[in-house]
Scaffold this motif. Sequence first.
Motif, mmCIF file in Angstrom:
data_model
loop_
_atom_site.group_PDB
_atom_site.id
_atom_site.type_symbol
_atom_site.label_atom_id
_atom_site.label_comp_id
_atom_site.label_asym_id
_atom_site.label_seq_id
_atom_site.Cartn_x
_atom_site.Cartn_y
_atom_site.Cartn_z
ATOM 1 N N PRO A 1 87.376 4.216 41.864
ATOM 2 C CA PRO A 1 88.593 3.863 41.124
ATOM 3 C C PRO A 1 89.591 5.023 41.116
ATOM 4 O O PRO A 1 89.209 6.163 40.868
ATOM 5 C CB PRO A 1 88.077 3.604 39.698
ATOM 6 C CG PRO A 1 86.596 3.527 39.788
ATOM 7 C CD PRO A 1 86.159 4.160 41.051
ATOM 8 N N GLY A 2 90.840 4.700 41.424
ATOM 9 C CA GLY A 2 91.899 5.711 41.364
ATOM 10 C C GLY A 2 91.966 6.614 42.591
ATOM 11 O O GLY A 2 92.807 7.495 42.674
ATOM 12 N N MET A 3 91.063 6.429 43.553
ATOM 13 C CA MET A 3 91.072 7.270 44.761
ATOM 14 C C MET A 3 91.754 6.511 45.908
ATOM 15 O O MET A 3 91.542 5.315 46.070
ATOM 16 C CB MET A 3 89.630 7.605 45.190
ATOM 17 C CG MET A 3 88.918 8.570 44.284
ATOM 18 S SD MET A 3 89.473 10.275 44.536
ATOM 19 C CE MET A 3 88.677 11.063 43.134
ATOM 20 N N ASP A 4 92.530 7.248 46.687
ATOM 21 C CA ASP A 4 93.110 6.674 47.899
ATOM 22 C C ASP A 4 92.384 7.311 49.083
ATOM 23 O O ASP A 4 92.617 8.487 49.398
ATOM 24 C CB ASP A 4 94.611 6.988 47.967
ATOM 25 C CG ASP A 4 95.239 6.412 49.229
ATOM 26 O OD1 ASP A 4 94.489 5.884 50.091
ATOM 27 O OD2 ASP A 4 96.473 6.516 49.357
ATOM 28 N N PRO A 5 91.485 6.554 49.724
ATOM 29 C CA PRO A 5 90.674 7.143 50.797
ATOM 30 C C PRO A 5 91.515 7.876 51.848
ATOM 31 O O PRO A 5 91.070 8.867 52.416
ATOM 32 C CB PRO A 5 89.961 5.936 51.410
ATOM 33 C CG PRO A 5 89.905 4.931 50.316
ATOM 34 C CD PRO A 5 91.158 5.135 49.506
ATOM 35 N N LYS A 6 92.728 7.397 52.077
ATOM 36 C CA LYS A 6 93.572 8.032 53.094
ATOM 37 C C LYS A 6 93.961 9.448 52.695
ATOM 38 O O LYS A 6 94.236 10.287 53.535
ATOM 39 C CB LYS A 6 94.853 7.209 53.290
ATOM 40 C CG LYS A 6 94.619 5.891 54.009
ATOM 41 C CD LYS A 6 95.933 5.344 54.560
ATOM 42 C CE LYS A 6 95.826 3.866 54.864
ATOM 43 N NZ LYS A 6 96.155 3.011 53.680
ATOM 44 N N LYS A 7 93.990 9.689 51.391
ATOM 45 C CA LYS A 7 94.444 10.999 50.918
ATOM 46 C C LYS A 7 93.293 11.962 50.617
ATOM 47 O O LYS A 7 93.530 13.136 50.339
ATOM 48 C CB LYS A 7 95.303 10.827 49.673
ATOM 49 C CG LYS A 7 96.646 10.192 49.992
ATOM 50 C CD LYS A 7 97.563 10.174 48.791
ATOM 51 C CE LYS A 7 98.861 9.442 49.117
ATOM 52 N NZ LYS A 7 99.360 8.698 47.969
ATOM 53 N N VAL A 8 92.063 11.451 50.645
ATOM 54 C CA VAL A 8 90.924 12.341 50.364
ATOM 55 C C VAL A 8 90.495 13.008 51.662
ATOM 56 O O VAL A 8 90.136 12.338 52.616
ATOM 57 C CB VAL A 8 89.742 11.539 49.747
ATOM 58 C CG1 VAL A 8 88.548 12.457 49.514
ATOM 59 C CG2 VAL A 8 90.173 10.883 48.446
ATOM 60 N N LYS A 9 90.519 14.345 51.671
ATOM 61 C CA LYS A 9 90.192 15.057 52.912
ATOM 62 C C LYS A 9 88.698 15.365 53.040
ATOM 63 O O LYS A 9 88.227 15.736 54.099
ATOM 64 C CB LYS A 9 90.997 16.350 52.988
ATOM 65 C CG LYS A 9 90.574 17.365 51.921
ATOM 66 C CD LYS A 9 91.385 18.654 51.985
ATOM 67 C CE LYS A 9 91.219 19.476 50.728
ATOM 68 N NZ LYS A 9 90.118 20.366 50.649
ATOM 69 N N THR A 10 87.965 15.224 51.960
ATOM 70 C CA THR A 10 86.548 15.615 51.963
ATOM 71 C C THR A 10 85.754 14.788 52.975
ATOM 72 O O THR A 10 85.804 13.554 52.956
ATOM 73 C CB THR A 10 85.936 15.400 50.566
ATOM 74 O OG1 THR A 10 86.833 15.901 49.593
ATOM 75 C CG2 THR A 10 84.595 16.080 50.445
ATOM 76 N N GLU A 11 84.995 15.491 53.828
ATOM 77 C CA GLU A 11 84.130 14.791 54.773
ATOM 78 C C GLU A 11 82.742 14.683 54.147
ATOM 79 O O GLU A 11 82.158 15.687 53.745
ATOM 80 C CB GLU A 11 84.064 15.564 56.086
ATOM 81 C CG GLU A 11 83.367 14.802 57.190
ATOM 82 C CD GLU A 11 83.404 15.541 58.536
ATOM 83 O OE1 GLU A 11 82.953 14.948 59.514
ATOM 84 O OE2 GLU A 11 83.880 16.695 58.572
ATOM 85 N N VAL A 12 82.236 13.447 54.057
ATOM 86 C CA VAL A 12 80.967 13.228 53.356
ATOM 87 C C VAL A 12 79.884 12.810 54.347
ATOM 88 O O VAL A 12 80.101 11.930 55.176
ATOM 89 C CB VAL A 12 81.118 12.135 52.269
ATOM 90 C CG1 VAL A 12 79.789 11.915 51.548
ATOM 91 C CG2 VAL A 12 82.203 12.507 51.275
#
Lengths: 804, 217
Positions: free
Chosen positions: A386-397
Amino acid sequence: MTNHYIDIKNADVILIMGSNAAEMHPISFKWVLRAREQRGAKIIHVDPRFTRTSALADHYIALRSGTDIAFLGGMIKYILDNKKYFEEYVRDYTNASFIIDDKFSFNDGLFSGYDAAARKYDKSTWAIKLDAKGIPEKDPTFQNPRCVLQTLKAHYSRYDLEKVSSITGTPVEDLKTVYELYASTGVRDRAGTELYALGWTQHTVGVQNIRAMSIIQLLLGNMGIAGGGINALRGEPNVQGSTDHAILSHILPGYLKAPVASQTTLEEYLKKNTPKTNEPQSANWYQNYPKYMVSLLKAWYGDKATKENDFGYANVPKLDDGQDCTVLNMIDKMYEGKIKGFTCIGQDPAVSLPNANKVRQAFANLDWMVHVNIFDNETASFWKGPGMDPKKVKTEVFLIPAAASMEKAGSMSNSGRMLQWKYVAEKPPGDALSVGDIVYRLVNKLKGLYTKQKGAFPDPIVNLVWNYADAEGNYDALATSKAVNGYFLEDVTIGDKTYKKGQCVPGFANLQADGKTSSGNWIYCGAFAADGTNLMARRKKDDPTGLGLYPEWGWAWPVNRRILYNRASVDKNGQPFDASRAVLKWVDGKWVGDVPDGPWPPLSDKEKGKLPFIMKPDGVGALFGPGLAEGPFPEHYEPLEGPLSKNLLSSQLNNPAIKIFAKECDLYSGCDPRYPFVCTTYSCTEHWCTGAETRWMAWLTEAQPQAYVEISRELAELRGIKNGEKVRVESPRGKVECVAMVTTRFRPFQVGDQTIHQVGMTFNYGWLFPKDCGDTANLLTPTVGDANTMTPEYKAFMVNVTKV
Amino acid sequence: MANGKSILVDTSKCTACRGCQVACKQWNGLPGTKTKQVGTYQNPQDVSAQTWKLVHFSEGVKENGKPYWYFFSEQCRHCLEPPCMDTIDGYVDGGAVRDKETGAVLYTGKSKEAPFEDVRNSCPYNIPRQDQKTKVLAKCTMCLDRITNDRIPACVLSCPTGAMAFGDRDAILDMAKKRVEELKKAYPKAVALDADQVRVIYIVVDDATKYYKFAAA
């Protein structure tokens, strides 16, 4: 636990406070109920909420979250005022008679030495007076007003029934019931036990909650005896093992201290951590500290650890002086972008850590996250939460599939410090590996890279002993366990016995400080016999004492002792205070019963006899305990977020030694009318912690399908909420929607002239699965921890509840 | 038939962990059903063709003003003279059978031919349920497949506190009698419910209806 699960059956009074034992530790109740059935034991449950534990208790006593020290302080006062303490025990086995330093003082909520700017104490005045020989000055008659017993009495003189009741919200009659019943165990032939869990630890005064109870147990002579002790019911099946093996940042295996940067040599480190005593009859067991540290370094660095190179001490990572690396600070640094990578094994911190919005945002500031688990969870998938935009998250998991507990062999350490060996029931599915295998392969890879490419400081990795593989090259739990136990590295003669190089060390009394032994964890030394027999795999049901010690079932640390401090269960002549519950007895020059706390004869032998509390430098139980951050006696402070604007006992509203986190996301409210209700969080029987494992199990989500908030009928009426309706619970840090459970099991508290409502939520749910189950209560909890341990204050904070 | 088997459920030792509710589903291959939180710990809300063992949660306030929370882990009582069997027999032969050795009462595939509402209404404990698809009737079997193979019922095995016991009926009756006598000292209302008529005997320490509407016949 100082004692163990089965031993609960030996108690006459069972105080369950800071724990919901029936729900969180169902098996504990087998023994709780057996004590009632067989001995007529009384069960007391003290808790803000009436739970499944309360339902089976003889006495349910309500108290407002975060007021345990007020409650227990009142009990200390009751015991002292009415002389209910066990005088012989208190005089001989505690520091009650010791004289306190003249400069020590307590005034209006603060002990001497407080530095308000640093929120820290200079503890130099929290000391015992020493005579010319360096031995504590004592007054066994307790007449000296500066003796510990009199100072203790003065300290708690303020905790009278009315004052305590006005803080805790517990009716005076209920306080009296508990105090009288529990204090009835301050005699030779009655035993009182205390069961606690996270209900005590998860407060800004967590450690002091437990200290307060330790004082009570010492006053009543309940430490070291069967049916007594102070018993932490550990949550996860092997969490005892994980702390024993240093999962926390301030310790090395076996609770040895993590070195700090200013301790540049092994000598400096050992000098700092090896206590000295001039008390002639004190065993001061920790004088052996160097043996354990050197044996640990030998286990880690083998032949590369030599006397000349400080046994490889330079390889061990050091904390900066004063640095705290516990989880709240770790997340804080991640949030600041100062931590770039994160390896998370078997946890779901996006659900389990306080102030979950901050935690989830912190993950978005990482470059990478490696997540090892048996299921996907809200942490591994935080980037689509919730509240996260996957396009803007740089973390590689990276999500790595792990083996579940029944797919692995190894030892499990239960709350009673008992290690039981277990076997593989089923191979892990697909590519899943045990965490042992994952770490084993990772380190092998690192060793290869460091050997080839060198790097700035390759020694800690390249020189690490890493030979725990079986014939196929896979991680071998048995080989690892043996290294943890430790080996003789040369032929060694101890007393009249000679051990051969390569034999297992059969107990830590045999460990050496000269590099001739190894041990990956000194407290686990002895889990293997010298010939390599795995004692953790024993399954013999003999019970020679009849107390349920079962000495040949598994193996317990230390040295298979089932009840800690058991020398305190006997008088100076080694005769049990209660013959019907004899843990130990000195017979014909020998100890009979449990493994005694050291081999020495009883205390009356002035030459060889030793005091019972062998891990304390003075040899006695510490009623005055100068080691903690906020004072040598527990003092009541309100939670960081509480319903009162004033502490009714002093001008100090909150614990003066806690760290205040000050980022905008760390917002907290004090007595804010927008958040008028006390909230506490907990788990339920049907789910395991965050629910990351159990929410995938249809039978369990059927039984507990969705997040709920438990509220009283009175509060429901106030807010116009009906049972089963959807509500919003909100704190300064976040909000959660869940189902209202309107119940008679929560009641408003009458605190002074104020009516205080308390509500409670589970943290078992997360947004990932099932889709309609709701999200975690930790979106609401504050970023604040205990002053000593930084354990978050999950148990007391403020919220609002409104109908959606 | 000797006196067969019995189960004792001592509610004074039940912590409502629901191990029995889950163990029943595990052994009998019953699915977890989709439920909602409706303002109680109890879930599912009722027994069904998929839920044969259900822990009821009942709360309230005692005369002394303190709260109570009673737990009742409901299952078929396996009556000595089962009225459901009489009802089914009235419509179809062999729709219900009683095991001679143990006294366990079971529904067979033929039970779909009996009118469900009649069977349900004939049971004083409101136990029989019907599979919506197959129309076959369903309930607890006393784990007949286990108990005829030297194993105790799955629910009894799962109980961490020893609130449940399984054994020869005479021994269980004796156990129940002794336990009630012991409990009466502190709880004058303690009673073994309908012990003369059923094989699954519940001990309660307060009025049966406070536990569950259909706790006693």
